[in-house]
Write a protein that holds these residues in place. Structure first.
Motif, PDB file in Angstrom:
ATOM      1  N   GLY A   1      14.661   5.873  -5.531  1.00  0.00           N
ATOM      2  CA  GLY A   1      15.840   6.141  -4.719  1.00  0.00           C
ATOM      3  C   GLY A   1      16.858   7.028  -5.392  1.00  0.00           C
ATOM      4  O   GLY A   1      17.880   7.375  -4.801  1.00  0.00           O
ATOM      5  N   MET A   2      16.591   7.434  -6.625  1.00  0.00           N
ATOM      6  CA  MET A   2      17.544   8.273  -7.365  1.00  0.00           C
ATOM      7  C   MET A   2      17.419   9.727  -6.923  1.00  0.00           C
ATOM      8  O   MET A   2      16.366  10.170  -6.453  1.00  0.00           O
ATOM      9  N   ASP A   3      18.482  10.481  -7.118  1.00  0.00           N
ATOM     10  CA  ASP A   3      18.557  11.888  -6.736  1.00  0.00           C
ATOM     11  C   ASP A   3      17.824  12.746  -7.774  1.00  0.00           C
ATOM     12  O   ASP A   3      18.193  12.738  -8.946  1.00  0.00           O
ATOM     13  N   LEU A   4      16.795  13.466  -7.345  1.00  0.00           N
ATOM     14  CA  LEU A   4      16.049  14.329  -8.270  1.00  0.00           C
ATOM     15  C   LEU A   4      16.919  15.423  -8.856  1.00  0.00           C
ATOM     16  O   LEU A   4      16.683  15.880  -9.974  1.00  0.00           O
ATOM     17  N   ASP A   5      17.925  15.870  -8.108  1.00  0.00           N
ATOM     18  CA  ASP A   5      18.808  16.940  -8.586  1.00  0.00           C
ATOM     19  C   ASP A   5      20.037  16.393  -9.303  1.00  0.00           C
ATOM     20  O   ASP A   5      20.915  17.160  -9.693  1.00  0.00           O
ATOM     21  N   GLY A   6      20.118  15.082  -9.469  1.00  0.00           N
ATOM     22  CA  GLY A   6      21.292  14.461 -10.079  1.00  0.00           C
ATOM     23  C   GLY A   6      21.315  14.498 -11.589  1.00  0.00           C
ATOM     24  O   GLY A   6      22.264  14.043 -12.214  1.00  0.00           O
ATOM     25  N   GLY A   7      20.262  15.009 -12.216  1.00  0.00           N
ATOM     26  CA  GLY A   7      20.227  15.112 -13.671  1.00  0.00           C
ATOM     27  C   GLY A   7      19.476  13.957 -14.316  1.00  0.00           C
ATOM     28  O   GLY A   7      18.821  13.153 -13.656  1.00  0.00           O
ATOM     29  N   THR A   8      19.611  13.898 -15.622  1.00  0.00           N
ATOM     30  CA  THR A   8      18.921  12.891 -16.420  1.00  0.00           C
ATOM     31  C   THR A   8      19.421  11.498 -16.086  1.00  0.00           C
ATOM     32  O   THR A   8      20.604  11.286 -15.859  1.00  0.00           O
ATOM     33  N   ILE A   9      18.501  10.540 -16.096  1.00  0.00           N
ATOM     34  CA  ILE A   9      18.829   9.138 -15.870  1.00  0.00           C
ATOM     35  C   ILE A   9      18.839   8.450 -17.226  1.00  0.00           C
ATOM     36  O   ILE A   9      17.882   8.555 -17.989  1.00  0.00           O
ATOM     37  N   ASP A  10      19.929   7.783 -17.544  1.00  0.00           N
ATOM     38  CA  ASP A  10      20.046   7.023 -18.791  1.00  0.00           C
ATOM     39  C   ASP A  10      19.797   5.561 -18.485  1.00  0.00           C
ATOM     40  O   ASP A  10      20.500   4.967 -17.665  1.00  0.00           O
ATOM     41  N   LEU A  11      18.798   4.975 -19.140  1.00  0.00           N
ATOM     42  CA  LEU A  11      18.468   3.579 -18.949  1.00  0.00           C
ATOM     43  C   LEU A  11      18.682   2.857 -20.274  1.00  0.00           C
ATOM     44  O   LEU A  11      18.193   3.307 -21.309  1.00  0.00           O
ATOM     45  N   SER A  12      19.433   1.768 -20.237  1.00  0.00           N
ATOM     46  CA  SER A  12      19.706   0.982 -21.441  1.00  0.00           C
ATOM     47  C   SER A  12      19.526  -0.490 -21.129  1.00  0.00           C
ATOM     48  O   SER A  12      19.797  -0.936 -20.014  1.00  0.00           O
ATOM     49  N   VAL A  13      19.076  -1.234 -22.136  1.00  0.00           N
ATOM     50  CA  VAL A  13      18.951  -2.683 -22.030  1.00  0.00           C
ATOM     51  C   VAL A  13      19.844  -3.274 -23.117  1.00  0.00           C
ATOM     52  O   VAL A  13      19.700  -2.932 -24.300  1.00  0.00           O
ATOM     53  N   TYR A  14      20.781  -4.134 -22.703  1.00  0.00           N
ATOM     54  CA  TYR A  14      21.739  -4.745 -23.616  1.00  0.00           C
ATOM     55  C   TYR A  14      21.538  -6.251 -23.678  1.00  0.00           C
ATOM     56  O   TYR A  14      21.226  -6.890 -22.668  1.00  0.00           O
TER      57      TYR A  14
END
Length: 105
Positions: free
Chosen positions: A43-56
């Motif tokens: 569901g994320m925007d392909l043109d929205g740039g890099t996706i940052d995923l973090s687990v805390y």
């Protein structure tokens, strides 16, 4: 359902979705998990740039960090993490999504 006199009746069919929680643009499953989580970013925007995923951890310590280009289902290995509750944070531009997951042994 069958009665004692042999009569029967069929109930309506209902769909059930186990282990997947839909929340808008990101879906994380299974929860709880043992070895890995699937992060559905379709569901994320392909043109929205890099996706940052973090687990805390719940104390705020970053346990996993991953930069993702594109969308789809990203497999995150959590096997090395101790059993606990974690916060998964997905960020793309000004969009931010957070969900708690439970890691069990």
């Amino acid at each position: 359902m069958t009665d004692l006199d042999g009569k029967y009746k069929y109930s309506d069919v209902r769909g059930v979705n186990f282990g997947k929680s839909y929340n808008g643009f990101v879906t994380i499953y299974p929860n709880p998990t043992v070895e890995h989580i699937n992060v559905d970013l379709s569901g994320m925007d392909l043109d929205g740039g890099t996706i940052d995923l973090s687990v805390y951890s719940m104390s705020g310590q970053m346990m996993i960090k991953k930069n993702i280009i594109g969308n789809g289902i990203e497999l995150i290995d959590v096997n090395q993490l101790p059993a606990s509750t974690y916060n998964v944070v997905v960020k793309q531009g000004d969009k931010l999504f957070q969900q708690k997951i439970i890691k069990i042994d």
